[in-house]
Design an enzyme around this catalytic site. Structure first.
Site, PDB file in Angstrom:
ATOM      1  N   LYS A 135       0.810  -1.227   0.000  1.00  0.00           N
ATOM      2  CA  LYS A 135       0.000   0.000   0.000  1.00  0.00           C
ATOM      3  C   LYS A 135       0.847   1.283   0.000  1.00  0.00           C
ATOM      4  CE  LYS A 135      -4.083  -2.014   2.159  1.00  0.00           C
ATOM      5  NZ  LYS A 135      -5.100  -1.876   3.213  1.00  0.00           N
TER       6      LYS A 135
ATOM      7  N   ASP B 283      -9.742   2.892   2.221  1.00  0.00           N
ATOM      8  CA  ASP B 283      -9.830   2.379   3.603  1.00  0.00           C
ATOM      9  C   ASP B 283     -10.445   3.425   4.542  1.00  0.00           C
ATOM     10  OD1 ASP B 283      -8.832  -0.191   3.222  1.00  0.00           O
ATOM     11  OD2 ASP B 283      -6.743   0.407   3.559  1.00  0.00           O
TER      12      ASP B 283
HETATM   13  P1  NAP Z   1       0.442  -2.327  10.015  1.00  0.00           P
HETATM   14  O1  NAP Z   1       0.650  -1.305   8.966  1.00  0.00           O
HETATM   15  O2  NAP Z   1       1.499  -3.354  10.246  1.00  0.00           O
HETATM   16  O3  NAP Z   1       0.178  -1.524  11.383  1.00  0.00           O
HETATM   17  C1  NAP Z   1       0.009  -2.230  12.568  1.00  0.00           C
HETATM   18  C2  NAP Z   1      -0.253  -1.254  13.717  1.00  0.00           C
HETATM   19  O4  NAP Z   1      -0.542  -2.040  14.861  1.00  0.00           O
HETATM   20  C3  NAP Z   1       0.938  -0.373  14.076  1.00  0.00           C
HETATM   21  O5  NAP Z   1       0.442   0.812  14.627  1.00  0.00           O
HETATM   22  C4  NAP Z   1       1.664  -1.218  15.132  1.00  0.00           C
HETATM   23  O6  NAP Z   1       2.373  -0.430  16.083  1.00  0.00           O
HETATM   24  C5  NAP Z   1       0.497  -1.852  15.845  1.00  0.00           C
HETATM   25  N1  NAP Z   1       0.810  -3.149  16.429  1.00  0.00           N
HETATM   26  C6  NAP Z   1       1.254  -4.263  15.777  1.00  0.00           C
HETATM   27  N2  NAP Z   1       1.387  -5.282  16.640  1.00  0.00           N
HETATM   28  C7  NAP Z   1       1.059  -4.799  17.862  1.00  0.00           C
HETATM   29  C8  NAP Z   1       1.021  -5.362  19.159  1.00  0.00           C
HETATM   30  N3  NAP Z   1       1.340  -6.644  19.380  1.00  0.00           N
HETATM   31  N4  NAP Z   1       0.636  -4.576  20.192  1.00  0.00           N
HETATM   32  C9  NAP Z   1       0.294  -3.282  19.975  1.00  0.00           C
HETATM   33  N5  NAP Z   1       0.318  -2.665  18.775  1.00  0.00           N
HETATM   34  C10 NAP Z   1       0.687  -3.441  17.726  1.00  0.00           C
HETATM   35  O7  NAP Z   1      -0.894  -3.171   9.760  1.00  0.00           O
HETATM   36  P2  NAP Z   1      -2.193  -2.716   8.926  1.00  0.00           P
HETATM   37  O8  NAP Z   1      -2.046  -3.134   7.525  1.00  0.00           O
HETATM   38  O9  NAP Z   1      -2.507  -1.317   9.239  1.00  0.00           O
HETATM   39  O10 NAP Z   1      -3.308  -3.678   9.565  1.00  0.00           O
HETATM   40  C11 NAP Z   1      -3.753  -3.446  10.881  1.00  0.00           C
HETATM   41  C12 NAP Z   1      -5.123  -4.089  11.072  1.00  0.00           C
HETATM   42  O11 NAP Z   1      -6.087  -3.420  10.270  1.00  0.00           O
HETATM   43  C13 NAP Z   1      -5.203  -5.556  10.698  1.00  0.00           C
HETATM   44  O12 NAP Z   1      -5.909  -6.242  11.692  1.00  0.00           O
HETATM   45  C14 NAP Z   1      -6.010  -5.572   9.416  1.00  0.00           C
HETATM   46  O13 NAP Z   1      -6.790  -6.737   9.282  1.00  0.00           O
HETATM   47  C15 NAP Z   1      -6.924  -4.369   9.658  1.00  0.00           C
HETATM   48  N6  NAP Z   1      -7.481  -3.836   8.408  1.00  0.00           N
HETATM   49  C16 NAP Z   1      -8.808  -4.000   8.196  1.00  0.00           C
HETATM   50  C17 NAP Z   1      -9.373  -3.508   7.048  1.00  0.00           C
HETATM   51  C18 NAP Z   1     -10.837  -3.709   6.821  1.00  0.00           C
HETATM   52  O14 NAP Z   1     -11.298  -3.452   5.714  1.00  0.00           O
HETATM   53  N7  NAP Z   1     -11.590  -4.124   7.820  1.00  0.00           N
HETATM   54  C19 NAP Z   1      -8.590  -2.828   6.087  1.00  0.00           C
HETATM   55  C20 NAP Z   1      -7.224  -2.675   6.337  1.00  0.00           C
HETATM   56  C21 NAP Z   1      -6.672  -3.195   7.510  1.00  0.00           C
HETATM   57  P3  NAP Z   1       3.881   0.087  15.846  1.00  0.00           P
HETATM   58  O15 NAP Z   1       3.774   1.308  14.984  1.00  0.00           O
HETATM   59  O16 NAP Z   1       4.365   0.366  17.213  1.00  0.00           O
HETATM   60  O17 NAP Z   1       4.596  -1.058  15.166  1.00  0.00           O
END
Ligand code: NAP
Length: 307
Positions: free
Chosen positions: A93, A129
């Protein structure tokens, strides 16, 4: 037109970069795809193929496994393979942004695109999103996002950033991001204040900071991946939610996440991430075809997946 069995397959980037003949030969031809690494898990083909069938469009949407190294050439070849567009998922992305000919202002602010539309050989990048989340909140709680004071857990991650920027664009009365990595949260807050002139408070996920902030939030959104795996803990410590909170978990695992369980136990209204997936997908469909998407058909396709 029945569901083509080929849609459950995963194609390789070379199928696209070698001219896309394999997609033209399919019946109906593949002209849309989700590009990701991994991509086999993606629910997008189900929802998008249902929309294509409902719209009487003689084309299909497939999964293509594209590694980060293969991304630039894959994007470049979308046009010569006669693709209408593509969805982008992990980890593309952010990286895809720099390969677009045109990027929407919102996607630029969000620092990421999840949608590519090919028009006259040019690549247009969008991010659905944030707007998808906004529609999901309105639908789930019957209150517009712009009226809510929002606390975003994982607000500086990929989805979190799109949601935070959306809240700022809509002018939410209070925006707090709680990010594990404070520096990332602080940097995003400064960036949004400079670009959108909206104040954003940055905290960590510590119990002390969350309990001080949660009393001035109406809506709590989980944008961390916690909840995707069975047995994952909640990103929120116990005892902070009240029945007055609205809780939205972007995770769409199907089961009840630990956060949603906390919300239910506290008597708070809550919803899981399927509605965001649905609305961001519907917005993609209308970007590709220039008309309203068959939302209820897409909803039904996702509901069938959850059964
Ligand atoms: P990402 O870019 O890797 O971001 C993850 C975020 O979560 C970061 O802020 C990270 O913090 C934090 N994080 C990761 N592991 C953690 C932990 N163990 N404890 C606390 N904070 C943690 O991931 P993403 O692509 O944004 O996806 C995140 C979520 O959004 C996923 O569950 C995904 O399924 C969901 N999502 C849903 C939709 C939908 O349409 N429903 C669309 C997109 C994404 P740091 O910055 O400190 O690493």
């Amino acid at each position: 037109m029945s569901q083509d069995p080929e849609v459950s397959e995963v194609y390789a980037a070379k199928d696209l970069t070698s001219g896309g003949k394999v997609f033209s030969k399919m019946s109906p031809p593949a002209r849309l795809a989700v590009l990701g690494d991994p991509v086999a898990h993606s629910a997008s083909p189900l929802m998008h193929n249902a929309a294509l069938q409902a719209g009487g469009r003689k084309l299909q949407y497939v999964r293509i496994h594209v590694t980060p190294e293969e991304l630039p050439e894959s994007l470049k070849q979308l046009s010569s393979a006669d693709f209408i567009g593509a969805s982008l998922t992990i980890p593309h992305k952010q990286a895809a942004l720099s390969f677009m000919d045109h990027v929407s202002r919102e996607a630029d602010l969000m620092g990421a695109i999840n949608t590519v539309a090919v028009r006259d050989g040019k690549l247009h990048g969008y991010n659905t999103d944030g707007p998808g989340l906004s529609s999901a909140i309105h639908e789930s709680f019957d209150i517009p996002l712009k009226e809510l004071r929002v606390l975003i857990l994982g607000g500086a991650g990929g989805a979190g950033r799109a949601i935070t920027v959306q809240c700022a664009i809509e002018g939410c009365p209070r925006i707090t991001i709680a990010n594990r990595n404070r520096k990332k949260g602080d940097a995003l807050a400064r960036e949004i204040e400079a670009s959108i002139r909206q104040q954003v408070t940055s905290i960590t996920l510590s119990q002390a900071e969350l309990s001080a902030s949660i009393t001035s939030a109406d809506l709590i959104i989980n944008a961390t991946p916690l909840g995707m795996k069975e047995g994952d803990p909640s990103p929120l410590p116990e005892g902070l939610l009240t029945k007055n909170h609205l809780v939205y978990d972007t995770v769409y695992s199907g089961g009840e996440t630990a956060l949603l369980k906390q919300a239910r136990m506290a008597g708070a209204r809550c919803a899981g991430g399927f509605s965001m997936l649905l609305h961001q997908g519907a917005l993609q469909n209308s970007l590709w075809f220039g008309e309203a998407a068959p939302l209820e058909t897409m909803r039904k396709a996702l509901a069938d997946l959850r059964r």
